[in-house]
Design an enzyme around this catalytic site. Sequence first.
Site, short mmCIF file in Angstrom:
data_model
loop_
_atom_site.label_atom_id
_atom_site.label_comp_id
_atom_site.label_asym_id
_atom_site.label_seq_id
_atom_site.Cartn_x
_atom_site.Cartn_y
_atom_site.Cartn_z
N ALA A 13 0.81 -1.22 0.00
CA ALA A 13 0.00 0.00 0.00
C ALA A 13 0.84 1.27 0.00
O ALA A 13 0.30 2.36 0.09
CB ALA A 13 -0.94 0.00 1.21
N LYS A 15 3.12 2.15 2.34
CA LYS A 15 3.28 2.69 3.70
C LYS A 15 4.69 3.23 3.90
O LYS A 15 4.87 4.33 4.41
CB LYS A 15 2.96 1.61 4.74
CG LYS A 15 1.53 1.12 4.69
CD LYS A 15 1.28 -0.01 5.68
CE LYS A 15 2.07 -1.26 5.42
NZ LYS A 15 1.78 -1.94 4.15
N ASP A 86 8.40 2.87 11.01
CA ASP A 86 7.95 1.96 9.95
C ASP A 86 7.87 0.54 10.51
O ASP A 86 8.60 0.21 11.45
CB ASP A 86 8.93 2.02 8.77
CG ASP A 86 8.37 1.39 7.51
OD1 ASP A 86 7.15 1.49 7.28
OD2 ASP A 86 9.15 0.79 6.75
N GLU A 87 7.02 -0.28 9.95
CA GLU A 87 6.81 -1.68 10.38
C GLU A 87 6.44 -1.74 11.87
O GLU A 87 6.91 -2.59 12.61
CB GLU A 87 8.05 -2.53 10.08
CG GLU A 87 8.47 -2.55 8.62
CD GLU A 87 7.50 -3.28 7.69
OE1 GLU A 87 6.52 -3.90 8.16
OE2 GLU A 87 7.73 -3.21 6.47
N GLN A 89 3.96 -2.79 13.37
CA GLN A 89 3.28 -3.99 13.87
C GLN A 89 4.20 -4.88 14.69
O GLN A 89 3.75 -5.64 15.54
CB GLN A 89 2.65 -4.80 12.71
CG GLN A 89 3.64 -5.49 11.80
CD GLN A 89 4.11 -4.63 10.65
OE1 GLN A 89 3.83 -3.44 10.60
NE2 GLN A 89 4.82 -5.24 9.71
N CYS A 144 -6.74 -5.02 -4.71
CA CYS A 144 -6.64 -6.44 -5.02
C CYS A 144 -6.48 -6.59 -6.53
O CYS A 144 -6.75 -5.66 -7.30
CB CYS A 144 -7.92 -7.13 -4.54
SG CYS A 144 -8.04 -8.91 -4.84
N CYS A 146 -8.43 -7.86 -8.44
CA CYS A 146 -9.74 -7.68 -9.07
C CYS A 146 -10.13 -6.21 -9.19
O CYS A 146 -11.14 -5.89 -9.81
CB CYS A 146 -10.81 -8.43 -8.28
SG CYS A 146 -11.16 -7.73 -6.64
N CYS A 180 -8.54 -8.46 -1.58
CA CYS A 180 -9.80 -8.04 -0.96
C CYS A 180 -10.25 -9.19 -0.04
O CYS A 180 -9.76 -10.31 -0.14
CB CYS A 180 -10.85 -7.74 -2.03
SG CYS A 180 -11.39 -9.18 -2.99
N HIS A 183 -11.51 -12.46 -1.90
CA HIS A 183 -10.49 -13.31 -2.52
C HIS A 183 -9.52 -13.89 -1.49
O HIS A 183 -8.99 -14.98 -1.69
CB HIS A 183 -9.77 -12.56 -3.64
CG HIS A 183 -10.67 -12.35 -4.81
ND1 HIS A 183 -10.85 -11.13 -5.40
CD2 HIS A 183 -11.49 -13.21 -5.48
CE1 HIS A 183 -11.73 -11.24 -6.39
NE2 HIS A 183 -12.13 -12.50 -6.45
#
Length: 193
Positions: A13, A15, A86-87, A89, A144, A146, A180, A183
């Site tokens: 994305a 980031k 950053d990162e 998480q 995604c 799609c 998404c 999927h």
Amino acid sequence: MAKLYFRYGAMGASKTANAIMVAYNYKERGLHPLMLKPRIENRDGEMTIKSRIGLEWPCEFVEDWFPADEVTLRERLKGIDCIIIDEVQFVDPEVIKALQWVVVSLQIPVLCYGLREDFRGDPFAGAAELCARADKIEEIKTVCWCGQGATCNARIIDGKVVYEGPQIMLGANESYTALCRKHWLEGNLGHDS
């Protein structure tokens, strides 16, 4: 008034590119951003943050700055105008609590970038703590295959989406893709399968 930001998005994305652009904007205005990442994130070298599109920025490790007592933080952060992580998480939840103190007591804005959930759909500990404590939560969007909004991080092993395994397995496009929800639930990689 300074704020604690959590800017999250699925894999790919942008980031990291966003984090680097924010650091650049601060520096361009004569201000001093502090760019940090967790020590576990070593894919691009120890003291570098690098985006998929090739932007890079020097950084330090979160663990070398936090946790620390308030007196030490107050002294070490003199002259710092913004903290960018950053990162996020992968950051310990206790560090997130310390970042909240930095924002409130030192009035230094903290911008955190990372994933909200893992490949199983479970929250990362650092991200969960940020969801509870951030003043502002913003999604950085991606799509995604799609064309719909991608919110899920799919781990790929042998060309298939997997839902079991250790929460942390560092990798990039060869190991993960954004899907998404539909999927991701189907394990459908579309034209990549």
